[in-house]
Every structure is written in structure tokens, then in C-alpha cells.
Design a protein around this motif. Structure first.
Motif, mmCIF file in Angstrom:
data_model
loop_
_atom_site.group_PDB
_atom_site.id
_atom_site.type_symbol
_atom_site.label_atom_id
_atom_site.label_comp_id
_atom_site.label_asym_id
_atom_site.label_seq_id
_atom_site.Cartn_x
_atom_site.Cartn_y
_atom_site.Cartn_z
ATOM 1 N N LYS A 1 0.947 -1.363 -0.057
ATOM 2 C CA LYS A 1 -0.013 -0.118 0.026
ATOM 3 C C LYS A 1 0.880 1.487 -0.118
ATOM 4 O O LYS A 1 0.316 2.191 -0.323
ATOM 5 C CB LYS A 1 -1.010 -0.082 1.238
ATOM 6 C CG LYS A 1 -2.010 -0.964 1.097
ATOM 7 C CD LYS A 1 -2.917 -0.949 2.514
ATOM 8 C CE LYS A 1 -4.296 -1.771 2.285
ATOM 9 N NZ LYS A 1 -4.939 -1.807 3.423
ATOM 10 N N ASN A 2 2.100 1.139 0.379
ATOM 11 C CA ASN A 2 3.097 2.229 0.408
ATOM 12 C C ASN A 2 3.954 2.372 -0.682
ATOM 13 O O ASN A 2 4.538 3.225 -0.716
ATOM 14 C CB ASN A 2 3.950 2.402 1.639
ATOM 15 C CG ASN A 2 3.168 2.199 2.869
ATOM 16 O OD1 ASN A 2 2.247 3.044 3.135
ATOM 17 N ND2 ASN A 2 3.497 1.541 4.100
ATOM 18 N N TYR A 3 3.663 1.465 -1.675
ATOM 19 C CA TYR A 3 4.633 1.325 -2.895
ATOM 20 C C TYR A 3 3.535 1.915 -4.251
ATOM 21 O O TYR A 3 2.512 1.690 -4.245
ATOM 22 C CB TYR A 3 5.030 -0.253 -3.333
ATOM 23 C CG TYR A 3 6.159 -0.353 -2.540
ATOM 24 C CD1 TYR A 3 7.288 -0.595 -3.039
ATOM 25 C CD2 TYR A 3 6.198 -0.361 -0.996
ATOM 26 C CE1 TYR A 3 8.507 -0.757 -2.180
ATOM 27 C CE2 TYR A 3 7.320 -0.643 -0.114
ATOM 28 C CZ TYR A 3 8.433 -0.907 -0.886
ATOM 29 O OH TYR A 3 9.566 -1.352 0.060
ATOM 30 N N ILE A 4 4.465 2.244 -5.015
ATOM 31 C CA ILE A 4 3.738 2.663 -6.433
ATOM 32 C C ILE A 4 3.646 1.531 -7.359
ATOM 33 O O ILE A 4 4.803 0.952 -7.698
ATOM 34 C CB ILE A 4 4.309 3.735 -7.119
ATOM 35 C CG1 ILE A 4 4.134 5.198 -6.311
ATOM 36 C CG2 ILE A 4 3.676 3.931 -8.314
ATOM 37 C CD1 ILE A 4 4.920 6.408 -7.040
ATOM 38 N N THR A 5 2.594 0.686 -7.500
ATOM 39 C CA THR A 5 2.387 -0.678 -7.811
ATOM 40 C C THR A 5 1.888 -0.630 -9.424
ATOM 41 O O THR A 5 1.510 -1.393 -9.956
ATOM 42 C CB THR A 5 1.846 -1.598 -7.028
ATOM 43 O OG1 THR A 5 0.441 -0.994 -6.805
ATOM 44 C CG2 THR A 5 2.461 -1.823 -5.737
ATOM 45 N N SER A 6 1.965 0.432 -9.898
ATOM 46 C CA SER A 6 1.594 0.777 -11.325
ATOM 47 C C SER A 6 2.589 1.434 -12.233
ATOM 48 O O SER A 6 3.459 2.207 -11.755
ATOM 49 C CB SER A 6 0.413 1.668 -11.191
ATOM 50 O OG SER A 6 0.082 2.249 -12.724
ATOM 51 N N PRO A 7 2.761 0.857 -13.484
ATOM 52 C CA PRO A 7 3.662 1.515 -14.199
ATOM 53 C C PRO A 7 3.725 3.163 -14.526
ATOM 54 O O PRO A 7 4.567 3.866 -14.780
ATOM 55 C CB PRO A 7 3.416 0.848 -15.728
ATOM 56 C CG PRO A 7 2.870 -0.603 -15.171
ATOM 57 C CD PRO A 7 2.039 0.068 -14.153
ATOM 58 N N LEU A 8 2.462 3.647 -14.143
ATOM 59 C CA LEU A 8 1.712 4.772 -14.242
ATOM 60 C C LEU A 8 1.702 5.345 -15.716
ATOM 61 O O LEU A 8 0.706 5.750 -16.043
ATOM 62 C CB LEU A 8 2.833 5.888 -13.641
ATOM 63 C CG LEU A 8 2.861 5.654 -12.134
ATOM 64 C CD1 LEU A 8 3.726 6.926 -11.422
ATOM 65 C CD2 LEU A 8 1.534 5.778 -11.265
ATOM 66 N N THR A 9 2.785 5.167 -16.796
ATOM 67 C CA THR A 9 2.552 5.514 -17.863
ATOM 68 C C THR A 9 2.960 4.514 -18.936
ATOM 69 O O THR A 9 3.996 3.747 -18.486
ATOM 70 C CB THR A 9 3.352 7.055 -18.301
ATOM 71 O OG1 THR A 9 4.480 6.652 -17.978
ATOM 72 C CG2 THR A 9 2.878 8.171 -17.368
ATOM 73 N N ARG A 10 2.552 4.794 -20.047
ATOM 74 C CA ARG A 10 2.982 3.376 -21.004
ATOM 75 C C ARG A 10 4.369 3.615 -21.468
ATOM 76 O O ARG A 10 5.137 2.729 -21.683
ATOM 77 C CB ARG A 10 2.055 3.770 -22.320
ATOM 78 C CG ARG A 10 2.498 2.792 -23.557
ATOM 79 C CD ARG A 10 2.185 1.294 -23.038
ATOM 80 N NE ARG A 10 0.719 1.336 -23.098
ATOM 81 C CZ ARG A 10 0.015 0.340 -22.619
ATOM 82 N NH1 ARG A 10 0.885 -0.934 -22.160
ATOM 83 N NH2 ARG A 10 -1.183 0.097 -22.581
ATOM 84 N N GLU A 11 5.085 4.996 -21.555
ATOM 85 C CA GLU A 11 6.487 5.235 -21.814
ATOM 86 C C GLU A 11 7.246 4.714 -20.647
ATOM 87 O O GLU A 11 8.319 4.162 -20.908
ATOM 88 C CB GLU A 11 6.639 6.793 -21.851
ATOM 89 C CG GLU A 11 8.081 7.066 -22.214
ATOM 90 C CD GLU A 11 8.402 8.685 -22.229
ATOM 91 O OE1 GLU A 11 9.285 9.065 -22.902
ATOM 92 O OE2 GLU A 11 7.746 9.296 -21.528
ATOM 93 N N GLU A 12 6.795 4.684 -19.209
ATOM 94 C CA GLU A 12 7.557 3.986 -18.497
ATOM 95 C C GLU A 12 7.467 2.558 -18.480
ATOM 96 O O GLU A 12 8.569 1.967 -18.042
ATOM 97 C CB GLU A 12 7.171 4.664 -16.908
ATOM 98 C CG GLU A 12 7.379 6.080 -16.673
ATOM 99 C CD GLU A 12 6.637 6.321 -15.298
ATOM 100 O OE1 GLU A 12 7.391 6.120 -14.368
ATOM 101 O OE2 GLU A 12 5.663 7.074 -15.458
#
Length: 425
Positions: A116-127
């Protein structure tokens, strides 16, 4: 009788029309919400894609950054250099945080709560389309190490952790628990007794390179220690590394080389290599890692370096600055001076507001204004037990920048990176 039936039918029709006109929009809205919620879930999991643009975003909810603190400190004021707030921040001592540190290290880890404290999504297609591989050489201070991993973590990247053989067993077990929570985080099977000035400083890097090589998607390799922290968001790192376009960022110099370190090597380096001096901290492409692991010249040169003093400052630098070796992305010889972008270190060329240990600045709260303006990828170094608010605010800055990147509230200035000197040689 017939007239009454007609009137009843008309009344019935009128009632039906009123009901439909009242509840049909609500039904449509309900269906639309359900469809959107399903679509959101699929996008978040990265399984739905109707667009192929780099700026496409995966849905992700940024929650407020929570941090237990006995004294409320304003990081924006510290980044602005406010002297009053700096005094308040310096009053927060490591002893006030040590109980939290000990508790965190003694308790077992709940992976669900941890994530829950981590960003577990790539966020963007570029990343997502530009994975990065990291090595992390660590020895102590679990809370600081876990904070670094949390700062750089993305599900598309890969993370190899080497734990010094001298490390405390509780520290080791805690990191092993962390690694089990993520498919892309692992601890090396072998641990080295790292001793400064010897080949043992290089060996953990090579161990991680070997294990990371099994993952074929990453584009660049960055090596870290547990006492560093990112200055750039993952989105910025990807944009910067794409500007590198395969070029390696490995510092190297002959003018400032300590040639006496090579006195006991027993002869010249193999394959006509001109040795030089540089930092062990590197940012390199897959071809460089491939050469280090699988080329016989690299193996022979590693053996030669093993007979020298401080070989970690010779090995990577020399490979990258001898163009006749044919390593993709390497430099056209030693270019003086080499301005490295991988790390920001203060060796005394700037005022150190923290403290100086072995000639390098340990950053404190007074260094935050400078750190917020630096353009390098990572900063070195921080001590967990020295002015701990420094890392608190660095984490807050990175988190806020990541959120603002995601919401397109920041612009990326490519000019400073396009003009880096090593990209021209």
C-alpha cells in the motif's frame, strides 16, 4: 364501457412514459458507472489498451504521504532555506526515531500492507516500455534501505539486492521478507564480505549483473548503495535515459588517476587497455553489461584489476573509455574533465551544510535547497541517524514530483541533458 377502456389504456401509457422518463437516465448512469469501474480496474492492471501513445496513463490513485513524526516540520520551508524551520528540523534526533526503527525491523512483514506504500502501477505507457535494472549494495539500516527501494520501485523494473555477509541476521531476514513480496525484487544467492580497496567491492555488482541478465526487457542498469536517494522521478529517468540513446554514463580520467595503485599488477593491462580512474557508480546499457559478463577481454582485465588497489575505480571506467574494445555506448577515449550525471556528490566543491565524513558531504537539512535544484539522477550520501528529516523531505519531494508528473503539472526540461558532455563524445 369502450370509452372507459380507452381512457384507462391512455392513463396506463402515460404512467409508463413518466416512469421511463424518470428512471431510464438513472439506469443509464448506473450502467455507465459500472462500465467505468470495470474499465478502471482493467487499466490499472495494465490489461486494457486501445491507445499506443507514450503519454498514455494507467489509472492510479495517489494517497497522502503518511509519516509519523513527533514534531510537525514543513518541508517546503526547508527547501526554501528557512533558517527557523531548519533549527526546528535539526531538533528531531535519530533517538526519537530509533524505537520505530527497531519495531519495524523486529516485526514480520505483511505484504498486502507493505504494498500500500508502494507505487505498484507503471503509471505511464512510456515508463512501462522502458524497464530499468538496479543493483543495491546494502549493509545496515533496514528502514533507510526499504525507503530507497520504495522510492525507486515500479512493477516493470528489476531490483537485485546484495547484502554484505557481515550484515546483522535480522537485517538480512527482513530484506528477504521484502523480496518475497515482489516478483521483480530478489536477493543474491551469494553474499560477499565487502572490503574497501579490494575486488570485493566489484564482486557484488557482478553478481547482480549476472542475475539481472536473466531478465531480457530492461534497457539500462544503475547501481546503488543503501545510502543514496533519487533526485529524479521514474518518469524523468526514462526520458533522460532515452535521451542517452544507448550512451553509457561512466566517469573516467587519466589526469587524476592514482597510478601507484597499479604498481603490483605485474605488467600492463590486457588487450592494450589504457587504465584510468572513475567512479564505481554507473549508468550503462545492456551491451556494456553483456561485455562485462561474457567477453574474455573483460574477464582478463578483471583479473588484472584484482591485483591492484581500489579496482572498483579502475574496472568500469577503463572499459568505457577504451573505444578500441568496441563496447556499444562507450566514450571516444578519456575526455577531461568528465562530468558525471549518475550521481551528485559533494567532495568539498560546494558548502556542506551537513557534515563531512571521509572527505564527502553527508547531506543534512541545510542541503535541501541545493538538492532540490540538482539535475543528476541520484544523490550520495545520506545517513539515517543524522538529521533524519533530510530523508523525510527528500521522500516527500520525490513523491510530490511523481504525482505532479502523472497529472501533467510539471514539464520536463530536456535541454540540460541533451547538452551533457559525455553524450557528445
Amino acid at each position: 364501457m369502450m370509452l372507459k377502456r380507452k381512457l384507462s389504456f391512455r392513463v396506463y401509457c402515460l404512467v409508463v412514459m413518466i416512469v421511463l422518463s424518470t428512471f431510464l437516465p438513472l439506469l443509464k448512469l448506473h450502467l455507465r458507472i459500472d462500465i467505468n469501474s470495470v474499465t478502471s480496474k482493467v487499466l490499472l492492471e495494465g490489461k486494457h489498451d486501445s491507445r499506443k501513445h507514450d503519454d498514455e496513463q494507467f489509472l492510479f490513485q495517489f494517497s497522502d504521504l503518511q509519516r509519523p513524526r513527533s514534531i510537525q516540520i514543513s518541508c517546503p520551508l526547508l527547501f526554501a532555506g528557512n533558517a527557523t524551520e531548519q533549527k526546528r528540523a535539526m531538533s528531531v534526533k535519530w533517538q526519537q526515531r530509533s524505537q520505530q526503527n527497531n519495531t519495524d525491523q523486529s516485526q514480520s512483514i505483511n505484504c498486502t500492507l507493505l504494498k500500500k506504500n508502494y507505487i505498484t502501477s507503471p503509471l505511464t505507457r512510456e515508463e512501462q516500455n522502458f524497464p530499468i535494472a538496479y543493483s543495491m549494495l546494502v549493509f545496515k539500516d533496514f528502514v533507510q534501505v526499504e525507503r530507497l527501494l520504495r522510492a525507486i520501485y515500479r512493477p516493470q523494473n528489476f531490483y537485485c539486492i546484495h547484502i554484505d555477509i557481515k550484515s546483522d541476521n535480522k537485517f538480512r531476514q527482513k530484506l528477504l521478507q521484502i523480496a518475497k513480496c515482489f516478483e521483480n525484487v530478489f536477493v543474491t544467492r551469494k553474499s560477499v564480505d565487502v572490503r574497501w580497496g579490494t575486488l570485493t567491492v566489484l564482486e557484488p555488482e557482478l553478481l547482480c549483473m549476472e542475475e539481472l541478465w536473466n531478465y531480457s526487457t530492461w534497457k539500462y542498469f544503475i547501481n546503488l548503495t543503501g545510502q543514496e536517494f533519487p533526485l529524479r522521478t521514474n518518469a524523468e529517468l526514462v526520458k533522460i535515459l532515452k535521451l542517452y540513446n544507448g550512451t553509457n554514463d561512466v566517469s573516467g580520467t587519466i589526469r587524476r588517476a592514482n597510478k601507484q595503485r597499479w604498481a603490483n599488477a605485474g605488467g600492463d593491462p590486457p588487450a592494450g587497455i589504457i587504465p584510468g580512474k572513475g567512479s564505481v557508480h554507473i549508468t550503462v546499457n545492456r551491451h556494456f553489461v553483456d561485455y562485462v559478463l561474457h567477453n574474455q577481454t573483460a574477464r582478463d582485465f578483471l583479473d588484472w584489476c584484482g591485483k591492484t588497489w581500489v579496482p572498483d575505480e579502475t574496472f568500469f571506467a577503463s572499459l568505457n573509455h577504451n573505444p578500441h574494445l568496441g563496447i556499444q555506448g562507450s566514450a571516444d577515449g578519456f575526455v577531461e574533465p568528465y562530468i558525471m550525471n549518475s550521481r551528485f556528490k559533494n567532495w568539498g566543491n560546494l558548502h556542506c551544510a551537513g557534515k563531512v565524513v571521509r572527505q564527502i558531504c553527508i547531506f543534512g537539512v541545510g542541503d535541501l535547497p541545493v538538492l532540490s535544484r540538482r539535475y543528476e539522477l541520484f544523490a550520495n550520501k545520506f545517513y539515517w541517524d543524522f538529521q533524519p528529516v533530510t530523508l523525510d523531505c527528500m521522500e516527500e519531494l520525490l513523491y510530490n514530483r511523481t504525482r505532479d508528473d502523472y497529472h501533467n503539472k510539471r514539464t520536463f526540461d530536456a535541454a540540460v541533458y541533451k547538452n551533457l558532455s559525455f553524450l557528445k563524445h
